[in-house]
Scaffold this motif. Structure first.
Motif: not given
Length: 331
Positions: A137-163
């Motif tokens: 189900g739902a959760f909130v990913v809370v991350a530091n914000h370093t660059s425009h690379l952040d969103a794709p790195l987080l999205a593809e870094g999560l396991p498939r089921r959670q992402a």
């Protein structure tokens, strides 16, 4: 065991869980100081706008109350199967965010095409705690914000089921007014609009998405880092998670600032190293205030960053040395 090999995933774990309500949230998400300005309960019901953005249909004081013991494992966290969260007839306009065929297309875009592009430009490491893989189900990913690379790195870094359905908030005025930008962020990041002009046009969308079972990404610093150091976190993410009754996944992005600092539109040459580290899910203690929970989340993100920094980027230079960006003093 941690892996130093670029592109390899490293998993480890250490447990989580508990939640309580709050009707305050001010989620600061992807981009420059993007705020979900729903600092109160959602307002009157509204339907989808002409541009396809969802309108708030959650009744006032419609917050669900859920809770789990902090000793409970992450698999017991609030979700559509835990705590009464899930699709509601009033949220039919959010169905696009849980579309299975869109999710399948997005996985191909993110994990085949976009991943190939990202890894051709940077050397990537992903570390995931075991508790994250047990979330439903739902959760909130809370991350530091370093660059425009952040969103794709987080999205593809999560396991498939959670992402699968994870959604990133983006600025309405920049990404949703032009059809081609809206198309890109909707398909690539399952994005939802955030108002940063005080209009409250899309107020409450993040809360509704969580109640609908859609995980979201939050950058509580409010903007990309200017110095590479983690700034103070705004309390919106903690308030949002406790108010809806979902866990927080702390995530540390390492090397994004060095690879693509604010002002650059493309990573530096030479495939600089970057990493995303997902820690064990967190929930607020019963007697813990939103401010205290926010501080604990920030401390956890900072700990993840510090623990893995040297392995990814090498030891930080001492102040006053030639490697710290200043000129070494001649003796």
């Amino acid at each position: 065991m941690a892996s130093d090999t670029p592109g390899r995933r490293d998993d480890r774990g250490d447990g989580s869980a508990s939640a309580r309500d709050s009707d305050l949230h001010d989620s600061t998400l992807h981009g420059d100081a993007l705020h979900d300005d729903d600092t109160r309960n959602a307002g009157p019901a509204r339907r989808t706008g002409r541009d396809g953005t969802p309108r708030d249909t959650t009744p006032r004081n419609g917050t669900s109350r859920t809770g789990t013991s902090r000793a409970t494992g992450a698999q017991g966290a609030a979700s559509p199967r835990h705590g009464g969260l899930g699709p509601d007839a009033a949220d039919a306009d959010l169905a696009i965010y849980r579309s299975r065929w869109r999710a399948a297309v997005r996985m191909v875009l993110q994990r085949v095409l976009f991943r190939a592009l990202v890894r051709s430009q940077v050397s990537q490491t992903v570390i995931v705690a075991d508790g994250v893989k047990r979330l439903t189900g739902a959760f909130v990913v809370v991350a530091n914000h370093t660059s425009h690379l952040d969103a794709p790195l987080l999205a593809e870094g999560l396991p498939r089921r959670q992402a699968r359905f994870v959604s990133t908030g983006v600025a309405y005025d920049y990404f949703f007014k032009d059809w081609y930008k809206r198309w890109f962020v909707r398909w690539m990041f399952n994005a939802f609009p955030i108002d940063r002009d005080g209009s409250r046009r899309n107020a409450g969308v993040s809360r509704r998405l969580l109640r609908y079972g859609v995980p979201i990404v939050v950058f509580p610093e409010g903007t990309r880092q200017m110095t590479g150091r983690i700034a103070d976190f705004k309390p919106g993410a903690a308030a949002l998670a406790t108010g809806v009754g979902v866990p927080v996944v702390p995530a540390a992005l390492i090397g994004g600032y060095e690879a693509m600092p604010k002002g650059r539109s493309w990573p530096k040459p030479g495939r600089p190293p970057v990493a995303v580290v997902f820690g064990e899910p967190l929930t607020a203690d019963p007697d813990e205030s939103v401010t205290e929970f926010t501080a604990r989340i920030r401390d956890r993100v900072r700990d993840l960053y510090t623990t893995h920094h040297d392995r990814i980027l090498g030891p930080a230079p001492e102040p006053g040395t030639a490697g710290d960006g200043t000129k070494a003093r001649k003796r």
